[in-house]
Design a protein around this motif. Structure first.
Motif, mmCIF file in Angstrom:
data_model
loop_
_atom_site.group_PDB
_atom_site.id
_atom_site.type_symbol
_atom_site.label_atom_id
_atom_site.label_comp_id
_atom_site.label_asym_id
_atom_site.label_seq_id
_atom_site.Cartn_x
_atom_site.Cartn_y
_atom_site.Cartn_z
ATOM 1 N N GLU A 1 -24.962 60.370 28.265
ATOM 2 C CA GLU A 1 -23.761 61.085 28.690
ATOM 3 C C GLU A 1 -22.951 60.160 29.582
ATOM 4 O O GLU A 1 -23.341 59.872 30.715
ATOM 5 N N GLY A 2 -21.837 59.704 29.074
ATOM 6 C CA GLY A 2 -21.046 58.709 29.778
ATOM 7 C C GLY A 2 -20.557 59.140 31.146
ATOM 8 O O GLY A 2 -20.437 58.322 32.058
ATOM 9 N N GLU A 3 -20.287 60.438 31.294
ATOM 10 C CA GLU A 3 -19.744 60.912 32.563
ATOM 11 C C GLU A 3 -20.820 61.172 33.609
ATOM 12 O O GLU A 3 -20.530 61.436 34.775
ATOM 13 N N SER A 4 -22.070 61.117 33.227
ATOM 14 C CA SER A 4 -23.164 61.404 34.146
ATOM 15 C C SER A 4 -23.364 60.254 35.123
ATOM 16 O O SER A 4 -23.201 59.083 34.782
ATOM 17 N N THR A 5 -23.743 60.604 36.366
ATOM 18 C CA THR A 5 -24.048 59.582 37.372
ATOM 19 C C THR A 5 -25.513 59.155 37.322
ATOM 20 O O THR A 5 -25.925 58.244 38.030
ATOM 21 N N THR A 6 -26.309 59.823 36.477
ATOM 22 C CA THR A 6 -27.726 59.459 36.325
ATOM 23 C C THR A 6 -27.834 58.135 35.577
ATOM 24 O O THR A 6 -27.147 57.942 34.562
ATOM 25 N N PRO A 7 -28.636 57.200 36.056
ATOM 26 C CA PRO A 7 -28.798 55.922 35.344
ATOM 27 C C PRO A 7 -29.151 56.144 33.879
ATOM 28 O O PRO A 7 -29.869 57.084 33.529
ATOM 29 N N LEU A 8 -28.668 55.250 33.022
ATOM 30 C CA LEU A 8 -28.857 55.406 31.585
ATOM 31 C C LEU A 8 -30.330 55.480 31.194
ATOM 32 O O LEU A 8 -30.704 56.269 30.325
ATOM 33 N N TYR A 9 -31.170 54.673 31.836
ATOM 34 C CA TYR A 9 -32.574 54.660 31.422
ATOM 35 C C TYR A 9 -33.254 55.988 31.746
ATOM 36 O O TYR A 9 -34.115 56.455 30.995
ATOM 37 N N LEU A 10 -32.840 56.629 32.854
ATOM 38 C CA LEU A 10 -33.410 57.933 33.195
ATOM 39 C C LEU A 10 -32.881 59.024 32.266
ATOM 40 O O LEU A 10 -33.612 59.953 31.918
ATOM 41 N N GLN A 11 -31.608 58.897 31.865
ATOM 42 C CA GLN A 11 -31.069 59.839 30.875
ATOM 43 C C GLN A 11 -31.872 59.757 29.575
ATOM 44 O O GLN A 11 -32.267 60.778 29.006
ATOM 45 N N LEU A 12 -32.089 58.519 29.111
ATOM 46 C CA LEU A 12 -32.817 58.335 27.859
ATOM 47 C C LEU A 12 -34.256 58.819 27.996
ATOM 48 O O LEU A 12 -34.779 59.473 27.084
ATOM 49 N N GLU B 1 -28.877 51.742 17.956
ATOM 50 C CA GLU B 1 -28.458 53.090 17.584
ATOM 51 C C GLU B 1 -27.725 53.826 18.706
ATOM 52 O O GLU B 1 -26.840 54.643 18.443
ATOM 53 N N LEU B 2 -28.093 53.536 19.953
ATOM 54 C CA LEU B 2 -27.530 54.283 21.084
ATOM 55 C C LEU B 2 -26.497 53.491 21.875
ATOM 56 O O LEU B 2 -25.892 54.028 22.807
ATOM 57 N N GLY B 3 -26.314 52.231 21.524
ATOM 58 C CA GLY B 3 -25.327 51.425 22.224
ATOM 59 C C GLY B 3 -25.718 51.117 23.650
ATOM 60 O O GLY B 3 -24.869 51.103 24.551
ATOM 61 N N ILE B 4 -27.009 50.884 23.876
ATOM 62 C CA ILE B 4 -27.504 50.553 25.200
ATOM 63 C C ILE B 4 -28.207 49.206 25.129
ATOM 64 O O ILE B 4 -28.466 48.681 24.042
ATOM 65 N N SER B 5 -28.505 48.635 26.297
ATOM 66 C CA SER B 5 -29.199 47.355 26.299
ATOM 67 C C SER B 5 -30.690 47.553 26.038
ATOM 68 O O SER B 5 -31.233 48.648 26.244
ATOM 69 N N ARG B 6 -31.341 46.505 25.599
ATOM 70 C CA ARG B 6 -32.795 46.579 25.372
ATOM 71 C C ARG B 6 -33.529 46.752 26.698
ATOM 72 O O ARG B 6 -34.599 47.368 26.738
ATOM 73 N N VAL B 7 -32.942 46.238 27.783
ATOM 74 C CA VAL B 7 -33.549 46.428 29.108
ATOM 75 C C VAL B 7 -33.556 47.907 29.464
ATOM 76 O O VAL B 7 -34.551 48.443 29.974
ATOM 77 N N THR B 8 -32.457 48.610 29.166
ATOM 78 C CA THR B 8 -32.379 50.050 29.424
ATOM 79 C C THR B 8 -33.424 50.794 28.608
ATOM 80 O O THR B 8 -34.124 51.681 29.111
ATOM 81 N N ALA B 9 -33.535 50.435 27.329
ATOM 82 C CA ALA B 9 -34.530 51.085 26.466
ATOM 83 C C ALA B 9 -35.941 50.826 26.975
ATOM 84 O O ALA B 9 -36.777 51.744 27.007
ATOM 85 N N ARG B 10 -36.209 49.596 27.422
ATOM 86 C CA ARG B 10 -37.552 49.261 27.905
ATOM 87 C C ARG B 10 -37.880 50.033 29.185
ATOM 88 O O ARG B 10 -38.998 50.540 29.338
ATOM 89 N N LYS B 11 -36.904 50.173 30.089
ATOM 90 C CA LYS B 11 -37.146 50.903 31.333
ATOM 91 C C LYS B 11 -37.400 52.381 31.049
ATOM 92 O O LYS B 11 -38.234 53.015 31.707
ATOM 93 N N ALA B 12 -36.713 52.939 30.054
ATOM 94 C CA ALA B 12 -36.954 54.336 29.673
ATOM 95 C C ALA B 12 -38.360 54.497 29.123
ATOM 96 O O ALA B 12 -39.060 55.475 29.436
ATOM 97 N N MET B 13 -38.791 53.533 28.299
ATOM 98 C CA MET B 13 -40.157 53.576 27.760
ATOM 99 C C MET B 13 -41.191 53.485 28.876
ATOM 100 O O MET B 13 -42.237 54.146 28.830
ATOM 101 N N ASP B 14 -40.902 52.663 29.888
ATOM 102 C CA ASP B 14 -41.830 52.527 31.011
ATOM 103 C C ASP B 14 -42.005 53.850 31.744
ATOM 104 O O ASP B 14 -43.106 54.181 32.206
#
Length: 244
Positions: free
Chosen positions: A11-22, A50-63
């Motif tokens: 959610e682009g308008e959210s202030t929550t970090p992208l990795y926590l959103q994912l 697919e989501l237009g995010i960085s691989r670092v963001t995806a990795r942090k969400a997986m963590d």
């Protein structure tokens, strides 16, 4: 799969970090059953594309999900959904029924089904004569093909004279034979896996497990079941509702 990706978009308008959103959206999707137990998740690269995010963001969400026990990594194979079973402490229900209620496919691998003299512990807990005999059952309990627990059950031979006739559900068999378990006392404690149990559960020797010892009683309040279940602590949650 397209619906999966649209539900995971940040959610682009959210202030929550992208990795926590994912991480939150993925957790909701996993709990909703969009991915099945032991199914492989897409790679971090796929999430990124697919989501237009960085691989670092995806990795942090997986963590985050890894810390929560929702996923697990297999070296060289990828990331997989962890089968988890929530067992309510206030209701007596068999393993097979629990799994089916959660949408898993239960199965067993039998390791032993036979008649034996009772041990001193079995004599005491089941109120038996030292000269009597007991039926012993030992098996791996699986959910969608994944070993969740190692179960060892003892019953008086009068209750289970032909242990080889037990199918996937012991409680269903006992119900049909007129020996229903209607209440039980359970004791839960943490143990370290022995070499034998670790090998059967697919974990390292010494790894922490939950040991459930259950004594089941029939309608006459006689103890007819003694079960030790060694549960993988990465797959089990025990839930109790408290009121005042």
């Amino acid at each position: 799969m397209e619906n999966r990706w649209s539900a995971l978009k940040p959610e682009g308008e959210s202030t929550t970090p992208l990795y926590l959103q994912l991480a939150r959206k993925l957790a909701e999707a996993i709990n909703a059953g969009w991915w099945q137990a032991d199914e492989a998740l897409p790679s971090e690269r796929t999430f990124s594309e697919e989501l237009g995010i960085s691989r670092v963001t995806a990795r942090k969400a997986m963590d985050v999900l890894l810390e929560q026990g929702l996923i697990r990594r297999r070296h060289g194979s990828g990331t997989f959904i962890t089968p988890r079973l929530e067992q309510p402490l206030s209701r007596l229900v068999g393993f097979t029924e629990q799994l089916r209620q959660r949408g898993f496919e239960p199965s067993s691998v039998w390791l032993e089904r036979g008649i034996h003299p009772p041990s001193n512990d079995e004599v005491i807990k089941l109120g038996l004569s030292p000269t009597s005999q007991v039926a012993r059952l030992k098996r791996q309990r699986l959910a969608d093909g994944v070993v969740m627990a190692i179960e060892m059950t003892t019953l008086p031979v009068a209750v289970l004279p032909e242990p080889h006739k037990v199918g996937n559900s012991l409680y269903a068999y006992l119900d049909s034979a007129g020996h229903a378990v209607v209440r039980a006392l359970q004791h839960i404690r943490a143990v370290n896996a022995s070499a034998e149990i670790a090998a059967l559960a697919g974990i390292r020797q010494g790894e922490a497990m939950l040991l459930i010892t259950r004594i089941g009683f029939n309608t006459d309040n006689q103890a007819i079941e003694l079960t030790d279940t060694y549960c993988r602590n990465d797959y089990y949650d025990f839930v109790a509702e408290l009121r005042r």
